[in-house]
Each structure stands twice: as structure tokens, then as C-alpha cells.
Design an enzyme around this catalytic site. Structure first.
Site, short mmCIF file in Angstrom:
data_model
loop_
_atom_site.label_atom_id
_atom_site.label_comp_id
_atom_site.label_asym_id
_atom_site.label_seq_id
_atom_site.Cartn_x
_atom_site.Cartn_y
_atom_site.Cartn_z
N LYS A 165 -14.31 -8.12 10.09
CA LYS A 165 -14.76 -7.38 8.92
C LYS A 165 -13.79 -7.67 7.78
O LYS A 165 -12.69 -7.15 7.73
CB LYS A 165 -14.82 -5.87 9.16
CG LYS A 165 -15.63 -5.20 8.04
CD LYS A 165 -15.17 -3.84 7.66
CE LYS A 165 -13.94 -3.72 6.86
NZ LYS A 165 -14.02 -4.21 5.47
N GLU A 238 -0.62 -5.05 10.97
CA GLU A 238 0.20 -5.78 9.98
C GLU A 238 0.04 -5.01 8.67
O GLU A 238 -0.98 -5.13 8.01
CB GLU A 238 -0.32 -7.22 9.82
CG GLU A 238 -0.14 -8.09 11.05
CD GLU A 238 1.30 -8.51 11.25
OE1 GLU A 238 2.11 -8.39 10.31
OE2 GLU A 238 1.63 -8.94 12.37
N CYS A 272 2.26 -9.02 0.84
CA CYS A 272 2.98 -7.99 1.61
C CYS A 272 4.45 -8.35 1.76
O CYS A 272 5.28 -7.49 1.93
CB CYS A 272 2.33 -7.85 2.99
SG CYS A 272 2.29 -9.39 3.90
N GLU A 368 4.98 0.94 -1.97
CA GLU A 368 4.57 -0.43 -2.25
C GLU A 368 3.87 -0.48 -3.62
O GLU A 368 2.92 0.25 -3.86
CB GLU A 368 3.62 -0.89 -1.15
CG GLU A 368 3.35 -2.37 -1.17
CD GLU A 368 2.42 -2.78 -0.03
OE1 GLU A 368 1.45 -2.05 0.23
OE2 GLU A 368 2.66 -3.83 0.56
P1 NAD Z 1 -6.60 -1.46 2.90
O1 NAD Z 1 -5.83 -0.73 3.93
O2 NAD Z 1 -7.15 -0.71 1.77
O3 NAD Z 1 -7.86 -2.21 3.57
C1 NAD Z 1 -7.69 -3.15 4.59
C2 NAD Z 1 -8.99 -3.26 5.37
O4 NAD Z 1 -9.24 -2.03 6.05
C3 NAD Z 1 -10.22 -3.51 4.51
O5 NAD Z 1 -11.02 -4.46 5.16
C4 NAD Z 1 -10.89 -2.16 4.47
O6 NAD Z 1 -12.28 -2.20 4.25
C5 NAD Z 1 -10.59 -1.64 5.86
N1 NAD Z 1 -10.67 -0.19 6.03
C6 NAD Z 1 -10.59 0.80 5.10
N2 NAD Z 1 -10.67 2.00 5.70
C7 NAD Z 1 -10.82 1.79 7.03
C8 NAD Z 1 -10.94 2.63 8.15
N3 NAD Z 1 -10.93 3.97 8.04
N4 NAD Z 1 -11.05 2.07 9.37
C9 NAD Z 1 -11.04 0.73 9.51
N5 NAD Z 1 -10.91 -0.13 8.48
C10 NAD Z 1 -10.81 0.40 7.25
O7 NAD Z 1 -5.66 -2.65 2.43
P2 NAD Z 1 -5.95 -3.69 1.24
O8 NAD Z 1 -5.81 -2.94 -0.04
O9 NAD Z 1 -7.17 -4.46 1.52
O10 NAD Z 1 -4.71 -4.70 1.41
C11 NAD Z 1 -3.48 -4.51 0.81
C12 NAD Z 1 -2.51 -3.94 1.83
O11 NAD Z 1 -2.42 -4.81 2.94
C13 NAD Z 1 -1.10 -3.84 1.28
O12 NAD Z 1 -0.53 -2.64 1.73
C14 NAD Z 1 -0.40 -5.03 1.91
O13 NAD Z 1 1.00 -4.91 2.02
C15 NAD Z 1 -1.05 -5.05 3.26
N6 NAD Z 1 -0.89 -6.38 3.85
C16 NAD Z 1 -0.09 -6.54 4.94
C17 NAD Z 1 0.11 -7.80 5.47
C18 NAD Z 1 0.98 -8.04 6.68
O14 NAD Z 1 0.87 -9.11 7.26
N7 NAD Z 1 1.83 -7.12 7.08
C19 NAD Z 1 -0.50 -8.89 4.87
C20 NAD Z 1 -1.29 -8.69 3.75
C21 NAD Z 1 -1.50 -7.43 3.26
#
Ligand code: NAD
Length: 504
Positions: A165, A238, A272, A368
Site C-alpha cells: 500500500k 522504519e 528521514c 521532526e
Molecule cells: P505517514 O506515517 O503519514 O504515512 C505512512 C504510510 O502509512 C502511508 O502509506 C499512509 O497512508 C499509511 N497510514 C496512515 N495511517 C495508517 C494506519 N492507521 N494504519 C496503517 N497505515 C497507515 O508518513 P509519511 O508522511 O508518508 O512519511 C513521512 C514519515 O516517514 C517521516 O516521519 C519520515 O521520517 C518517515 N520515514 C522513515 C524512513 C525510515 O527508513 N526510517 C524513511 C522514510 C520516511
């Protein structure tokens, strides 16, 4: 008669605000159907040898390369990033991970002999790495290709099938991934893509998958883990970071300043692992700040060739950046350059920003920011720098800059983070053999390296007989001498020194 439009959502070009597509919001039933198809595909796929799975992944990589222009165009139009960013951190990173596993993957998954010790000398033992079943991959928008492909490919190579997803901000990239796998043929159903937001993601976590690989924010990561806890579904998380950079007084300041500017603004700061806060020792602070400001002003922001960074990707993220900068200013921070949206420009454009006079009461030093903002704080010495670096709920990435290797390595050991670069930043991710992941609230588990394949395996422990004793010593009826013999074994085996061993 008018019918309600199917539930769905728009995906936008953040550079202009233009709607790129309207896509379906898949509900629990669609997700369950995708998981069922993935489960059907699991049997034949998991029965393949590693090299056969790798062949299929290489076909997908070939297709990706054949369609490079299209894939890069979709990435850039959904994220606002520039082509070099899409080519390096997305396409190259994905291809390189596959290359790494092509060379080292089979060994990481091979069964391993385990010494049996002296209690069961007539046995032999090994552990094997077994595929788990269907893996649910939930990915973010900031690197929509590589952060989906990394868990997808790793899970597949380990013998699992996948339901992906992608983020609702970048679903077209996710669908492009699905198309690559579908068109690579031969093994239908090993990768399914469902589109939608949090509701769809939540449905996937609850759909009876054998593992969830989630990349995203800490807030959502906690929701995922809580939902997965209901069925004890294992999770790989992650999550976000607030990655510190420490600049020692003996560092090459010219290099450190350039590193900070790249590390903070690359991909418009939406990484990230990006440099999110800098601690600079007193003696070199002024020079470092001057160089950073000068180089920040020289960063070329725009579309197409001749630029260094593009737009931001997601409207609510720009709001967070604005909130952090406003909060810092209200508490006494100074903006030396940037500090606002690009005036008169539609779309999600925020200027590269340098903040000084910051401290840990400010959101910009604690939460962040995930945008092109570089807050710099003056510190006395290594000890204060490490203390402040560790004063955080996060622990993803970090960097140390010093001319003295020993000093840098000591600081690297002291920093509470999953990853540290010395005299560089972020690039450790490009070494696909290095496990990548966070400590504290930055996550659980690792991608890349041996760990990144075994993350999608159940470790199975197997014991067999080297030769048949007929009757094992511990079986009933217990012989009369067993108690005395066990006492003797405990003393002989675990007491230290010959004299002690012989003592009753
Ligand atoms: P987000 O948490 O808003 O969304 C991530 C994913 O989760 C999306 O696909 C979203 O639709 C889904 N999602 C939302 N609510 C959910 C739920 N209740 N259950 C299951 N899935 C759900 O994150 P984002 O804004 O898309 O990404 C940015 C974040 O990701 C930043 O915090 C960044 O640091 C982190 N990130 C971490 C890494 C790593 O490798 N550690 C890499 C890239 C980004």
C-alpha cells in the site's frame, strides 16, 4: 438517477497543485482479496530456489531500466523532486540493493550449522531461514520508489509474497511498481498493490498477513504496532528521525559546511536521514555558520536542470515546517536566510532556511521538521554535543565531523542512533550491505544487509541425530544413577579451574 462516485482520492503535482489522477480508496474487502491472491501465489513462489526468485527480480529491474524515463517522470511529478534525486536516491538505490542481494543474498538465507555443545554430542543442529507468508508493505511519500521496493524486493527474495500500500500522496509510483511486477510475467500475484490512505493501511495490517513492513511517521508507526498487536503480527518499523550532526573544533569546516547544506536540503529536506539539527563547537561556530549561510543562499531551487532541489511534496508537511520556524522565532531564534514559502509561487515551495540561537525548548530541535530547515546550535565541547544529540526521542541517523578518527569514533559510539556517518552524512544508506534502521522511537528492525533479508524470515531451529543411541539418557524410566551423574556434570563442566572441578 445519479449514483455516488466511487470512494477515492486525488493525487497532485506538488510543483503546481495540478490533479494528476483520481484513484480508488480500497476498503477492507479489496485488501482481503489482494491478500488472498498473494496467499495463493505464496506456495509456488516460496518453493523456488533463491536464484530463480532473483531471476524474476532481475527481470523487473530490467523493465525498470527500460522504462526509466517514465518512472522518473512519475516520481518527479508526484513528489516535486528533481531528476538527479529520483535517479540517485530512488532508482540507483533500488538497483544497488538488488545487486547486493544478487551477490550476497543466497548466503544470507542459507541454513547454518549450530554447535551442539557437549550435552548432546550425538546430535547435529542447524537453523534455517523460512519465508513467512504474505507480507504487507506500507510505504511513505518521500522516496516512493525505493522505500516501497526495498521491503518488497527483500520480502520476495526471502520467499514471501507481498501486498503493497503506497502512500496516498504518491500512489502512481506504487501502481508503477505493481505494473513492473505484473508485466515481468511468469509469477503472477507475487506483488499486489492497493491504493488508499490510513483506512486502507489499517485494513492491510489487520488482514491476516504474516508481517507488516511499515515506513512512515512515529505517530502512524504506533498505530500500526497497536493494530498488529491484536493478532501478534510482527512488525518492521522504519520511522522518523531528528538526526543530529556534531561538528568538532578540529573538523574540516569547509567540508562540514557543504555536508550540512547538502544533508539538510537534499530532497527539500524530506529525508528521514537528513541533517535535522547541528551542534557546532564554540571555536569553529562562527566560521561554520558563515559558510552555511553563504552556501544556503547559493542553493538553486526550481524545476528541471540547473537546479539543486525541487519543491516539497506534501501540503501538511509545509505547514509543519512553517509552525516549527514560527515557534523557534517566538522563542528567540534568528532566521539568517530563508524562513518562508517562496513568494509568489504556486505549489509547495519553501526556501532553504538557516536558524541560529536555537535551543531544546523549540520544536525545531525536538520534533521532526522534514523540510529544508537547518537549525544550528553552539556547544562547548564533545560532551555537551553528545548530551544534546541524545536528548531526543528519536535515534535514526547522525553524523560526526572531526579530523581525529579516534575522537570521531568515540563520539560515534556514544550517539544513540541506528546509523552514524563520520565526516559525511546520509550516504551510509547507499551501502546496501549496512543494516539500516532506528533505535528509540525511530523504529524496530532493520532493512538492508543480512538483517534486511532475515527480517522477512522465520528462523527455524532443527535438531537431528548424528547417530542413533536407541534410547536417550533422559527418557523414562530414569536410571538410578542419574541424579549423581547430573551433579557431577554440573561441577565438572561449569566450575572454573581443575582443582575446583574435582572438589565435591
Ligand atoms: P505517514 O506515517 O503519514 O504515512 C505512512 C504510510 O502509512 C502511508 O502509506 C499512509 O497512508 C499509511 N497510514 C496512515 N495511517 C495508517 C494506519 N492507521 N494504519 C496503517 N497505515 C497507515 O508518513 P509519511 O508522511 O508518508 O512519511 C513521512 C514519515 O516517514 C517521516 O516521519 C519520515 O521520517 C518517515 N520515514 C522513515 C524512513 C525510515 O527508513 N526510517 C524513511 C522514510 C520516511
Amino acid at each position: 438517477m445519479e449514483t455516488d462516485p466511487a470512494p477515492g482520492f486525488d493525487t497532485l503535482d506538488p510543483r503546481t497543485g495540478e490533479v494528476l489522477a483520481h484513484l480508488p480508496e480500497h476498503g477492507p474487502e479489496d485488501v482481503a482479496a489482494a491478500v488472498a491472491r498473494a496467499r495463493d501465489a505464496f506456495g509456488p513462489w516460496s518453493a523456488l530456489a533463491f536464484d530463480q526468485r532473483m531471476d524474476h527480480v532481475l527481470t523487473v529491474r530490467d523493465l525498470l531500466i527500460d522504462r526509466l524515463d517514465r518512472v522518473v517522470d512519475v516520481i518527479c511529478s508526484e513528489t516535486g523532486k528533481l531528476e538527479p534525486e529520483a535517479l540517485s536516491a530512488e532508482v540507483l538505490a533500488t538497483c544497488e540493493l538488488i545487486q547486493h542481494y544478487r551477490k550476497h543474498g543466497a548466503r544470507a538465507l542459507r541454513s547454518e550449522k549450530v554447535p551442539v555443545g557437549s550435552l548432546l554430542p550425538h546430535k547435529r543442529a542447524w537453523r534455517s531461514y523460512e519465508p513467512m507468508g504474505v507480507v504487507g508493505v506500507i510505504s511513505p511519500w518521500n522516496y516512493p520508489l525505493t522505500l516501497a521496493m526495498t521491503p518488497v524486493v527483500s520480502a520476495l527474495l526471502a520467499g514471501n509474497t507481498v501486498v503493497l500500500k503506497p502512500s496516498e500522496v504518491t500512489p502512481l509510483v506504487g501502481l508503477e511498481i505493481g505494473r513492473l511486477f505484473a508485466e515481468a510475467g511468469a509469477h503472477p500475484g507475487i506483488v499486489q498493490v492497493v491504493t488508499g490512505g490510513g483506512r486502507t493501511g489499517d485494513a492491510l495490517v489487520r488482514a491476516g498477513v504474516q508481517k507488516v513492513a511499515f515506513t512512515g511517521s512515529v505517530r502512524t508507526g504506533k498505530l500500526v504496532m497497536a493494530a498488529a498487536a491484536e493478532t501478534l503480527t510482527p512488525v518492521l518499523l522504519e520511522l522518523g528521525g531528528k538526526d543530529p550532526m556534531i561538528v568538532c573544533d578540529d573538523a574540516d569546516i569547509d567540508r562540514a559546511a557543504s555536508g550540512a547544506v547538502w544533508g539538510a536540503y537534499m530532497n527539500a529536506g524530506q529525508t528521514c536521514m537528513s541533517v535535522e539539527r547541528v551542534y557546532v563547537e564554540d571555536a569553529v561556530y562562527d566560521r561554520f555558520v558563515d559558510l552555511v549561510v553563504e552556501r544556503t543562499r547559493a542553493v538553486r531551487q526550481g524545476r528541471g536542470p540547473g537546479h539543486d532541489i525541487g519543491s516539497m511534496s506534501f501540503g501538511p508537511q509545509v505547514d509543519i515546517v512553517e509552525r516549527h520556524v514560527a515557534d523557534a522565532e517566538a522563542k528567540g531564534a534568528k532566521v539568517l536566510t530563508g524562513g518562508r514559502r517562496v513568494p509568489g509561487r504556486a505549489g509547495l515551495w519553501y526556501e532553504p532556511t538557516v536558524l541560529v540561537d536555537v535551543d531544546h525548548t523549540m520544536d525545531v530541535m525536538r520534533d521532526e521538521t522534514f523540510g529544508p530547515v537547518l537549525p544550528i546550535m553552539r556547544v562547548r565541547d564533545d560532551e555537551e554535543a553528545v548530551r544534546l544529540a541524545n536528548d531526543s526521542l528519536y535515534g535514526l541517523n547522525s553524523s560526526v565531523w572531526s579530523a581525529d578518527d579516534e575522537r570521531a569514533e568515540e563520539i560515534a559510539r556514544a550517539i544513540e542512533a541506528g546509523n552514524v556517518c563520520i565526516n559525511d552524512c546520509m550516504v551510509s544508506y547507499a551501502v546496501a550491505g549496512l543494516p539500516f534502521g532506528g533505535v528509540k522511537q525511530s523504529g524496530i528492525g532493520r532493512i538492508h544487509g543480512v538483517e534486511g533479508l532475515r527480517a522477512f524470515c522465520n528462523t527455524k531451529s532443527v535438531l537431528a541425530s548424528r547417530f542413533d543411541l536407541g534410547r536417550e539418557l533422559q527418557w523414562f524410566p530414569l536410571p538410578g544413577w542419574v541424579t549423581a551423574a547430573l551433579r557431577r556434570i554440573v561441577r565438572l563442566r561449569y566450575r572454573r579451574g581443575l582443582r575446583a572441578k574435582l572438589r565435591p
